[in-house]
Design a protein around this motif. Structure first.
Motif, PDB file in Angstrom:
ATOM      1  N   PHE A  46     -24.621  17.439  22.601  1.00  0.00           N
ATOM      2  CA  PHE A  46     -24.419  16.145  21.956  1.00  0.00           C
ATOM      3  C   PHE A  46     -24.437  16.382  20.369  1.00  0.00           C
ATOM      4  CE2 PHE A  46     -24.927  12.335  19.725  1.00  0.00           C
ATOM      5  CZ  PHE A  46     -23.856  11.319  20.429  1.00  0.00           C
ATOM      6  N   SER A  47     -25.265  16.927  19.864  1.00  0.00           N
ATOM      7  CA  SER A  47     -25.003  17.001  18.476  1.00  0.00           C
ATOM      8  C   SER A  47     -24.010  18.081  17.956  1.00  0.00           C
ATOM      9  CB  SER A  47     -26.535  17.294  17.650  1.00  0.00           C
ATOM     10  OG  SER A  47     -27.249  18.095  18.415  1.00  0.00           O
ATOM     11  N   GLN A  49     -21.155  18.383  19.461  1.00  0.00           N
ATOM     12  CA  GLN A  49     -19.918  17.881  19.584  1.00  0.00           C
ATOM     13  C   GLN A  49     -19.721  16.806  18.359  1.00  0.00           C
ATOM     14  OE1 GLN A  49     -20.331  15.780  23.221  1.00  0.00           O
ATOM     15  NE2 GLN A  49     -19.229  17.383  24.349  1.00  0.00           N
ATOM     16  N   GLU A  50     -20.953  15.943  18.031  1.00  0.00           N
ATOM     17  CA  GLU A  50     -20.962  15.183  16.967  1.00  0.00           C
ATOM     18  C   GLU A  50     -20.518  15.792  15.618  1.00  0.00           C
ATOM     19  OE1 GLU A  50     -21.095  12.169  17.228  1.00  0.00           O
ATOM     20  OE2 GLU A  50     -21.433  11.279  15.348  1.00  0.00           O
ATOM     21  N   TYR A  51     -21.177  17.372  15.462  1.00  0.00           N
ATOM     22  CA  TYR A  51     -20.830  18.195  14.419  1.00  0.00           C
ATOM     23  C   TYR A  51     -19.353  18.421  14.071  1.00  0.00           C
ATOM     24  CZ  TYR A  51     -21.216  22.218  11.340  1.00  0.00           C
ATOM     25  OH  TYR A  51     -20.965  22.967  10.492  1.00  0.00           O
ATOM     26  N   ARG A  53     -16.968  16.996  15.646  1.00  0.00           N
ATOM     27  CA  ARG A  53     -16.065  15.632  15.319  1.00  0.00           C
ATOM     28  C   ARG A  53     -16.221  15.362  13.741  1.00  0.00           C
ATOM     29  NH1 ARG A  53     -16.653  10.259  14.616  1.00  0.00           N
ATOM     30  NH2 ARG A  53     -18.804  10.464  14.732  1.00  0.00           N
TER      31      ARG A  53
END
Ligand SMILES: [Zn+2]
Ligand SMILES: [Zn+2]
Length: 108
Positions: A46-47, A49-51, A53
């Motif tokens: 998840f992090s 993907q967040e990164y 983004r």
């Protein structure tokens, strides 16, 4: 916090401890540990993907969010616009300074 709990549990998993453990308890412990670790992987994914983004946002034009930032505004030196939007803007959208020059960052 959560991560440390997992690591601590790993540490209690020394061969001596494992030998002393009843087999049923050991199996349960392994299940718990695997569950915790796969959750951990989910968090990491998840992090990631967040990164990505955030990385994309960083390079996307602050006005249209479609094209990549390719222009440095002078004199304020903000690089937040694509070439198309920089042509439309008379003032920098961030600091409202009148744009005197538009430099392509690929030429710098
Ligand atoms: Zn743009
Ligand atoms: Zn500016």
């Amino acid at each position: 916090m959560y991560y440390y709990a997992v690591v601590e549990r790993y540490n209690t998993f020394s061969p001596d401890v494992v030998k002393k453990m009843p087999k049923k308890e050991l199996v349960e412990e392994i299940w718990r540990l695997q569950g915790a670790l796969s959750e951990q992987t989910e968090i990491t994914k998840f992090s990631q993907q967040e990164y990505e983004r955030l990385q994309n946002e960083k390079i996307l034009c602050r006005v249209c969010f479609e094209e990549q930032i390719s222009i440095v505004l002078l004199p304020c030196r903000h690089h937040i616009l694509c070439s198309t939007c920089s042509e439309k803007c008379k003032k920098c959208p961030i600091c409202r300074v009148f744009i005197e020059e538009r430099l392509s960052i690929y030429d710098v």
